[in-house]
Enzyme design. Structure first.
Site, short mmCIF file in Angstrom:
data_model
loop_
_atom_site.label_atom_id
_atom_site.label_comp_id
_atom_site.label_asym_id
_atom_site.label_seq_id
_atom_site.Cartn_x
_atom_site.Cartn_y
_atom_site.Cartn_z
N HIS A 1 0.81 -1.23 0.00
CA HIS A 1 0.00 0.00 0.00
C HIS A 1 0.84 1.29 0.00
CE1 HIS A 1 -3.50 -2.51 1.02
NE2 HIS A 1 -2.80 -3.03 2.01
O1 RIB Z 1 -5.16 -0.12 4.68
C1 RIB Z 1 -3.77 -0.09 4.49
C2 RIB Z 1 -3.15 0.99 5.32
O2 RIB Z 1 -3.37 0.72 6.70
C3 RIB Z 1 -1.61 1.06 5.17
O3 RIB Z 1 -1.20 2.37 5.40
C4 RIB Z 1 -1.13 0.17 6.27
O4 RIB Z 1 0.18 0.52 6.71
C5 RIB Z 1 -2.13 0.48 7.35
O5 RIB Z 1 -1.72 1.68 7.99
#
Ligand code: RIB
Ligand code: CA
Length: 313
Positions: A241
């Site tokens: 992500h």
């Molecule tokens: O949903 C994914 C996000 O939530 C990313 O930033 C992961 O590190 C968590 O913080």
């Protein structure tokens, strides 16, 4: 050269985002790292930020403590994804770095004043509590922020912490609403795009075989991080992500999106934290975010690998 502040809740994917930023010295100046509670509590996300700096051989980027709880809600964490420490997968240590005494919010405000002419970019990788507090405490800061680029939300892909909501927005939906209502230029990298950057086998192999400790340790972090998502999504690799926020700054041309209106659900418990995206512009709500839903994933991994492998150690 963009001057950036990374607001983060490390987290293995946050770690790769920070390492990518550290490796992009020719394009990014990391003014500081502001920590927030999210994946794990603040006392761990802050230590994890220090660990990632030391792993990367970066000692001149200050790390600040931000919010330990959301604006109004009880903290929800994600140890089931990131492990007890938030950086499970390997043992990292902190030997020579400590957090600063200034609060994260005061640091962001100080930077905004200092660089008001050039402007700063805020890269948000976790719940938006710190940023919402800055915008509320000092609304004039909006004039000094060039752009907020954030990982958060989801629409066509649904949610990952509830069927309706993505984790970062879910943890502090009131903060997300403040940020989206602020009038600052916002670029969102939601699950709709991060679910297209699934960790590739050869990417991990190149990290492991690089001969660099930081890259080897990064591969161990990702091995742990993606086990949960591979089980959940049945994909060949877990979605990476947060590095999308940094790669977007380095090469926006590999991304596609649309300027649309995004509202945050803060009243319903069933859909708390849902990002309601007017993708087909069926309302007359004002567009407030550049919402990204596509990426050239091979290019994404090429950039992350190139930047991580350019770290000295
Ligand atoms: O949903 C994914 C996000 O939530 C990313 O930033 C992961 O590190 C968590 O913080
Ligand atoms: Ca994160």
């Amino acid at each position: 050269m963009r001057k950036i502040i990374v607001d983060t809740d490390p987290g293995q994917d946050d770690a790769l985002a920070l390492m990518t930023a550290f490796g992009a010295k020719e394009q990014l100046v990391v003014l500081g790292i502001t920590c927030v509670a999210g994946n794990v509590p603040l006392d761990l996300t802050s230590v994890n930020a220090l660990k990632i700096c030391e792993l990367s051989g970066v000692f001149d980027v200050p790390v600040f403590l931000g919010s330990a709880t959301p604006l109004e809600r009880k903290l929800v964490t994600a140890e089931h994804v990131h492990g007890k420490t938030g950086l499970d997968g390997t043992e990292l240590r902190v030997r020579n770095k400590e957090v600063e005494l200034t609060s994260a919010m005061d640091f962001i405000i100080e930077c905004a004043e200092k660089y008001r002419d050039e402007k700063i970019t805020i890269c948000a990788l976790g719940p938006l509590t710190n940023i919402a507090k800055v915008l509320t405490k000092n609304p004039g800061v909006t004039g000094a922020i060039d752009e907020i680029v954030l990982m958060g939300g989801g629409f066509f892909e649904g949610g990952n912490i509830t069927p309706a909501a993505e984790f970062n927005i879910y943890v502090d939906p009131e903060a997300a609403k403040i940020v989206l209502d602020s009038g600052v230029k916002i670029t969102m990298l939601p699950l709709d795009v991060t679910h297209k950057t699934l960790v590739q086998r050869d990417f991990l192999e190149k990290l492991r075989k690089s001969g660099k400790n930081s890259a080897r340790e990064a591969a161990k972090l990702l091995d742990f991080f993606e086990r949960y998502d591979v089980e959940k999504y049945g994909s060949q690799g877990g979605p990476l992500h947060d590095p999308n926020v940094i790669v977007y700054l380095l090469n926006p041309a590999i991304y596609k999106g649309k300027l649309v209106n995004v509202e945050i659900e803060i009243n319903s418990e069933l859909t708390r934290g849902m990002t309601v995206v007017d993708w087909w512009r069926v309302t007359n709500r004002k567009p407030n975010a550049y919402y990204i839903n596509d990426v050239k994933d091979d290019k994404f991994f090429e950039i992350v690998l190139n930047k991580v492998l350019s770290l000295e150690i």
